[in-house]
Enzyme design. Structure first.
Site, PDB file in Angstrom:
ATOM      1  N   ARG A  36       5.024   0.421  -5.839  1.00  0.00           N
ATOM      2  CA  ARG A  36       4.978  -0.421  -4.646  1.00  0.00           C
ATOM      3  C   ARG A  36       4.049  -1.623  -4.830  1.00  0.00           C
ATOM      4  O   ARG A  36       4.131  -2.584  -4.076  1.00  0.00           O
ATOM      5  CB  ARG A  36       4.524   0.408  -3.446  1.00  0.00           C
ATOM      6  CG  ARG A  36       5.487   1.530  -3.086  1.00  0.00           C
ATOM      7  CD  ARG A  36       4.886   2.469  -2.068  1.00  0.00           C
ATOM      8  NE  ARG A  36       4.695   1.847  -0.778  1.00  0.00           N
ATOM      9  CZ  ARG A  36       5.605   1.808   0.190  1.00  0.00           C
ATOM     10  NH1 ARG A  36       6.767   2.372  -0.006  1.00  0.00           N
ATOM     11  NH2 ARG A  36       5.350   1.227   1.336  1.00  0.00           N
TER      12      ARG A  36
ATOM     13  N   GLU B  58      18.646 -16.716  -8.693  1.00  0.00           N
ATOM     14  CA  GLU B  58      18.219 -15.346  -9.000  1.00  0.00           C
ATOM     15  C   GLU B  58      17.647 -15.264 -10.423  1.00  0.00           C
ATOM     16  O   GLU B  58      16.631 -14.618 -10.663  1.00  0.00           O
ATOM     17  CB  GLU B  58      19.402 -14.380  -8.818  1.00  0.00           C
ATOM     18  CG  GLU B  58      19.129 -12.927  -9.158  1.00  0.00           C
ATOM     19  CD  GLU B  58      18.004 -12.294  -8.357  1.00  0.00           C
ATOM     20  OE1 GLU B  58      17.468 -12.913  -7.420  1.00  0.00           O
ATOM     21  OE2 GLU B  58      17.627 -11.156  -8.710  1.00  0.00           O
TER      22      GLU B  58
ATOM     23  N   LYS C 283       6.504  -3.977  -4.247  1.00  0.00           N
ATOM     24  CA  LYS C 283       7.924  -3.655  -4.172  1.00  0.00           C
ATOM     25  C   LYS C 283       8.446  -3.744  -2.746  1.00  0.00           C
ATOM     26  O   LYS C 283       9.523  -4.244  -2.497  1.00  0.00           O
ATOM     27  CB  LYS C 283       8.149  -2.245  -4.728  1.00  0.00           C
ATOM     28  CG  LYS C 283       9.601  -1.800  -4.713  1.00  0.00           C
ATOM     29  CD  LYS C 283      10.422  -2.554  -5.735  1.00  0.00           C
ATOM     30  CE  LYS C 283      11.874  -2.136  -5.752  1.00  0.00           C
ATOM     31  NZ  LYS C 283      12.709  -3.172  -6.408  1.00  0.00           N
TER      32      LYS C 283
ATOM     33  N   LYS D 246      13.868 -14.055 -11.269  1.00  0.00           N
ATOM     34  CA  LYS D 246      13.612 -12.924 -12.185  1.00  0.00           C
ATOM     35  C   LYS D 246      12.635 -13.354 -13.262  1.00  0.00           C
ATOM     36  O   LYS D 246      11.676 -12.662 -13.566  1.00  0.00           O
ATOM     37  CB  LYS D 246      14.892 -12.454 -12.890  1.00  0.00           C
ATOM     38  CG  LYS D 246      15.865 -11.576 -12.180  1.00  0.00           C
ATOM     39  CD  LYS D 246      15.420 -10.190 -11.859  1.00  0.00           C
ATOM     40  CE  LYS D 246      14.638 -10.162 -10.592  1.00  0.00           C
ATOM     41  NZ  LYS D 246      15.367  -9.924  -9.366  1.00  0.00           N
TER      42      LYS D 246
ATOM     43  N   TRP E 145      -2.988  -2.630  -1.612  1.00  0.00           N
ATOM     44  CA  TRP E 145      -2.592  -3.987  -1.985  1.00  0.00           C
ATOM     45  C   TRP E 145      -3.369  -4.888  -1.032  1.00  0.00           C
ATOM     46  O   TRP E 145      -3.084  -4.932   0.167  1.00  0.00           O
ATOM     47  CB  TRP E 145      -1.092  -4.140  -1.798  1.00  0.00           C
ATOM     48  CG  TRP E 145      -0.511  -5.412  -2.343  1.00  0.00           C
ATOM     49  CD1 TRP E 145      -0.143  -5.664  -3.636  1.00  0.00           C
ATOM     50  CD2 TRP E 145      -0.211  -6.605  -1.610  1.00  0.00           C
ATOM     51  NE1 TRP E 145       0.356  -6.943  -3.753  1.00  0.00           N
ATOM     52  CE2 TRP E 145       0.320  -7.536  -2.522  1.00  0.00           C
ATOM     53  CE3 TRP E 145      -0.364  -6.976  -0.281  1.00  0.00           C
ATOM     54  CZ2 TRP E 145       0.726  -8.815  -2.148  1.00  0.00           C
ATOM     55  CZ3 TRP E 145       0.032  -8.254   0.100  1.00  0.00           C
ATOM     56  CH2 TRP E 145       0.577  -9.155  -0.827  1.00  0.00           C
TER      57      TRP E 145
ATOM     58  N   ASN F  74      -1.552   1.455   5.857  1.00  0.00           N
ATOM     59  CA  ASN F  74      -0.681   0.419   5.318  1.00  0.00           C
ATOM     60  C   ASN F  74      -0.296  -0.466   6.488  1.00  0.00           C
ATOM     61  O   ASN F  74       0.128   0.026   7.526  1.00  0.00           O
ATOM     62  CB  ASN F  74       0.565   1.072   4.701  1.00  0.00           C
ATOM     63  CG  ASN F  74       1.586   0.052   4.224  1.00  0.00           C
ATOM     64  OD1 ASN F  74       1.281  -1.133   4.096  1.00  0.00           O
ATOM     65  ND2 ASN F  74       2.803   0.514   3.966  1.00  0.00           N
ATOM     66  N   GLY F  75      -0.463  -1.799   6.332  1.00  0.00           N
ATOM     67  CA  GLY F  75      -0.155  -2.711   7.432  1.00  0.00           C
ATOM     68  C   GLY F  75      -1.341  -3.612   7.705  1.00  0.00           C
ATOM     69  O   GLY F  75      -2.257  -3.719   6.880  1.00  0.00           O
TER      70      GLY F  75
ATOM     71  N   GLU G 141       8.969 -14.212 -11.847  1.00  0.00           N
ATOM     72  CA  GLU G 141       8.164 -13.119 -11.287  1.00  0.00           C
ATOM     73  C   GLU G 141       7.652 -12.161 -12.354  1.00  0.00           C
ATOM     74  O   GLU G 141       6.566 -11.614 -12.213  1.00  0.00           O
ATOM     75  CB  GLU G 141       8.907 -12.377 -10.179  1.00  0.00           C
ATOM     76  CG  GLU G 141      10.089 -11.557 -10.628  1.00  0.00           C
ATOM     77  CD  GLU G 141      10.768 -10.825  -9.466  1.00  0.00           C
ATOM     78  OE1 GLU G 141      10.077 -10.383  -8.542  1.00  0.00           O
ATOM     79  OE2 GLU G 141      12.005 -10.695  -9.504  1.00  0.00           O
TER      80      GLU G 141
ATOM     81  N   CYS H  88       0.814  -1.224   0.000  1.00  0.00           N
ATOM     82  CA  CYS H  88       0.000   0.000   0.000  1.00  0.00           C
ATOM     83  C   CYS H  88       0.850   1.279   0.000  1.00  0.00           C
ATOM     84  O   CYS H  88       1.891   1.335   0.654  1.00  0.00           O
ATOM     85  CB  CYS H  88      -0.868   0.051   1.241  1.00  0.00           C
ATOM     86  SG  CYS H  88      -1.913  -1.374   1.449  1.00  0.00           S
TER      87      CYS H  88
ATOM     88  N   HIS I  99      18.809 -36.599  -8.534  1.00  0.00           N
ATOM     89  CA  HIS I  99      18.152 -37.162  -7.351  1.00  0.00           C
ATOM     90  C   HIS I  99      16.647 -36.948  -7.403  1.00  0.00           C
ATOM     91  O   HIS I  99      15.975 -36.958  -6.368  1.00  0.00           O
ATOM     92  CB  HIS I  99      18.767 -36.571  -6.080  1.00  0.00           C
ATOM     93  CG  HIS I  99      20.216 -36.913  -5.932  1.00  0.00           C
ATOM     94  ND1 HIS I  99      20.651 -38.188  -5.626  1.00  0.00           N
ATOM     95  CD2 HIS I  99      21.335 -36.178  -6.115  1.00  0.00           C
ATOM     96  CE1 HIS I  99      21.981 -38.206  -5.606  1.00  0.00           C
ATOM     97  NE2 HIS I  99      22.416 -36.987  -5.904  1.00  0.00           N
TER      98      HIS I  99
HETATM   99  C1  F6R Z   1      12.613  -9.868  -6.538  1.00  0.00           C
HETATM  100  C2  F6R Z   1      12.556  -8.912  -5.445  1.00  0.00           C
HETATM  101  C3  F6R Z   1      12.181  -9.415  -4.112  1.00  0.00           C
HETATM  102  C4  F6R Z   1      12.939  -8.663  -3.006  1.00  0.00           C
HETATM  103  C5  F6R Z   1      12.409  -9.095  -1.632  1.00  0.00           C
HETATM  104  C6  F6R Z   1      13.177  -8.428  -0.514  1.00  0.00           C
HETATM  105  O1  F6R Z   1      12.991  -9.253  -7.739  1.00  0.00           O
HETATM  106  O2  F6R Z   1      12.788  -7.738  -5.622  1.00  0.00           O
HETATM  107  O3  F6R Z   1      12.363 -10.795  -3.995  1.00  0.00           O
HETATM  108  O4  F6R Z   1      14.303  -8.938  -3.139  1.00  0.00           O
HETATM  109  O5  F6R Z   1      11.054  -8.777  -1.521  1.00  0.00           O
HETATM  110  O6  F6R Z   1      13.047  -7.050  -0.573  1.00  0.00           O
HETATM  111  P1  F6R Z   1      14.051  -6.092   0.181  1.00  0.00           P
HETATM  112  O7  F6R Z   1      15.394  -6.298  -0.432  1.00  0.00           O
HETATM  113  O8  F6R Z   1      13.500  -4.714  -0.050  1.00  0.00           O
HETATM  114  O9  F6R Z   1      14.030  -6.492   1.624  1.00  0.00           O
END
Ligand code: F6R
Length: 611
Positions: free
Chosen positions: A27, A483, A606, A487, A76, A102-103, A490, A2, A506
């Site tokens: 966000r 990673e 985000k 990427k 959100w 937010n929360g 997502e 949010c 395995h």
């Molecule tokens: C993936 C991504 C997330 C963040 C995760 C942690 O591309 O961005 O997996 O890495 O939500 O976020 P932070 O680093 O802000 O604690």
């Protein structure tokens, strides 16, 4: 997650609030709303499910709403589906008090029952609605008193923005465990989830702490501590990054821009910390005695930041000969972790607000550990609660999928490794200097890969229709595979998994069939031959293999794969910084070709500020 923005001043509030919400879109959200007060029309509330453009259309870009004070919100969904009625602001029964939140209010069910027993009728499924009604229940002419009483009753996490029709000359803000900043203007003031929402109007901000309540008028901001409402003097911070840093600058997506910014971000993160051929980490006064006593390093993070931790484990253990554990923050706090007063916890977070990471940090601290955090957002909660903080100088990262923050987190891991190895004497002076010299070449080598991005675009065009993709690698190549896989899934919504190459046989190898795409990371020189064996195993079961290795191994790799990506050679410790870039580009181009919403993938946020 949010986004909140509140404005009080002399201008029409609605267009300013919409502009602020647009800057918080990154966000992640599924609905949006505004509450604006004018003496003639009272408190006007407009909410809409969907993109901000829907809300903006309803209020004609803000011009349909009059009033110089208001709050806005992008939601959100947590409690209750995304819908007009569940959107914020939530309003009290009389329509006099509007709240954005937010929360999560964890005890909302009990409060709802209490209020229902007093005859209050609820219209939404949200936890936030109880805050609006409870405020009205306690309101006896002093909104600050009412907020204070509400904060006594509610449990959970919150950043709140509140407007009351009886006192439209003020806005109220309160926070616990969810981020909220205040922006100081001349004749106007702001509250917001983060500085991107207000930077167009002011660069002077302060960070509200847990348990603080702020009263904003157009000419002043007064902060009080809860519960005794003692005035608090806040330190003002000046934000010095350019507003263009949070704009697309000609790129189609923020993610593309941020991928391209990595050489600069990496350079900006390392260069001030390399002086006379040595690593200097500002404010980090852990000395050789501490490091020798240190029983282990525990790395705590989520998502991509956790993947940096996975790379770090390989690098730190090899260089320091000390045990390194990597924990998902959401697991750490519930696993009764073996942390002592001699444990160093490295907490990694781009946003500095991820609630799981924050909670894990507090747990580690409670157990006596020393906390060193790697954070991108200056002044964020994790930065403020750590014993030591090292900032990544990546600038604002807007795309939900992290790229430049990941790269700069890695850069700091290298610097920490080099500094600790110097203090412990575990890496020969000559090698340390060689790595430092090589570190300076990484931005140029990153740029070389970026300049050749069309080749990755070509591979994406061959493979974007696959519905399941495997990444395999060993050691740091495995960590990069994790990673690369994250990427890809997502932003492109393709199912994908990353496996330690030796582990495939395995179980998972049963999933490999004719045409399955396997992305094989083979940049670790000592393990190259082992990886080639794994490539041959999957090829003989029909897999199509896209391989990655360093230029010097290119010809060898090409003999066993269908297509090959080559990155410049470098010191093995620094390879992750080069390997990851083709993975990011591949995910980006695949998502582009599949027509996905790259910067705002479905269901994602985000900054993850709920557990
Ligand atoms: C993936 C991504 C997330 C963040 C995760 C942690 O591309 O961005 O997996 O890495 O939500 O976020 P932070 O680093 O802000 O604690």
């Amino acid at each position: 997650m949010c986004g909140i923005v509140g404005y009080i001043g002399a201008e029409e509030a609605a267009p300013i609030l919409l502009d602020g919400l647009a800057r918080l879109e990154y966000r992640g959200y599924d609905s949006a709303g505004l509450a604006v007060f004018s003496p003639a029309q009272g408190l006007q509330v407009v909410k809409a499910k969907g993109r901000l453009s829907v809300l903006s259309g309803i209020v004609d870009g803000g011009s349909a709403l009059h009033g110089t004070v208001g709050v806005g919100h992008t939601r959100w969904a947590t409690h209750g589906e995304p819908s007009d009625v569940n959107s914020h602001p939530q309003v009290s029964a009389s329509g006099r008090i509007a709240v954005v939140h937010n929360g999560i209010i964890e005890n909302y069910v009990q409060i709802k029952e209490f209020l229902a027993s007093k005859g209050v009728h609820f219209v939404s499924q949200t936890d936030t609605e109880v805050v609006a009604h409870l405020l009205e229940y306690y309101y006896e002419g002093d909104i600050l008193e009412a907020v204070s009483k509400v904060l006594h009753r509610i449990e959970g996490a919150y950043a709140l923005g509140i407007i009351c029709a009886d006192c439209p000359d003020r806005l109220i803000a309160a926070r616990k465990d969810s981020p909220l900043i205040l922006g100081y203007g001349e004749g106007f003031n702001f509250l917001a989830s983060d500085v991107t929402a207000v930077i167009k109007y002011t660069r002077d901000v302060c960070y509200l702490e847990d348990g603080e309540i702020a009263v904003l008028t157009k000419d002043a901001i007064q902060v009080y501590s809860h519960p005794y409402l003692q005035p608090v003097e806040k330190e003002r911070h000046h934000v010095d990054w350019e507003i263009s840093a949070a704009e697309k600058g000609g790129y189609e997506h923020f993610m593309a821009k941020e991928i391209m910014e990595q050489p600069k971000a990496f350079h900006d993160t390392i260069s001030p910390r390399i002086q006379d051929g040595r690593v200097v980490l500002e404010g980090l006064d852990l000395d050789g005695d501490y490091l020798r006593r240190m029983d282990k390093i525990y790395i705590i993070a989520c998502g991509s930041s956790y993947h940096v931790g996975m790379v770090a484990k390989y690098i730190l253990e090899k260089a320091l000969r000390k045990p390194v554990e990597v924990a998902l923050a959401s697991e750490f706090r519930y696993c009764d972790p073996l942390v002592t007063r001699d444990t160093l916890c490295i907490v990694i977070s781009q946003s500095g607000e991820t609630i799981d990471t924050m909670a894990a940090l507090r747990e580690a601290k409670r157990r006596g550990a020393t906390i060193l955090s790697i954070v991108n957002v200056v002044g964020s909660s994790i930065a403020r609660e750590s014993d030591y903080v090292l900032y990544t100088w990546a600038g604002p990262e807007i795309a939900v999928a992290t790229t430049k923050a990941y790269s700069t987190q890695l850069a700091l891991i290298y610097l920490i490794t080099l500094r600790f190895a110097e203090l412990l004497g575990t890496m020969a002076e000559e090698e340390r200097r060689a790595v430092i010299d090589e570190l300076r070449t990484i931005p140029g080598k990153m740029q070389k890969i970026l300049d050749d991005r069309e080749s990755i675009q070509y591979y994406a065009s061959i493979y974007f229709n696959h519905e399941s993709i495997f990444f395999i690698g060993r050691n740091i190549d495995y960590a990069i595979g994790l990673e690369g896989s994250l990427k890809l899934k997502e932003i492109s919504y393709i199912h994908s998994e990353a496996y330690a190459a030796g582990e495939l046989k395995h179980g998972t190898i049963s999933l490999i069939e004719e045409g399955t795409l396997v992305i094989a990371l083979a940049s670790c020189a000592p393990l190259f031959d082992k990886l080639v064996s794994n490539i041959v195993e999957v090829k003989s079961r029909g897999a199509d293999v896209l391989g990655l290795t360093v230029e010097s191994k290119g010809e060898d790799l090409k003999k066993v794969v269908d297509n090959a990506i080559l990155v410049p050679d470098t010191h093995p410790m620094l390879l992750p910084s080069l390997d990851v870039i083709p993975m990011q580009l591949f995910a980006y181009y695949v998502a582009l070709m599949r027509g996905c919403d790259i910067d705002k993938p479905r269901n994602l946020a985000k900054s993850v500020t709920v557990e």
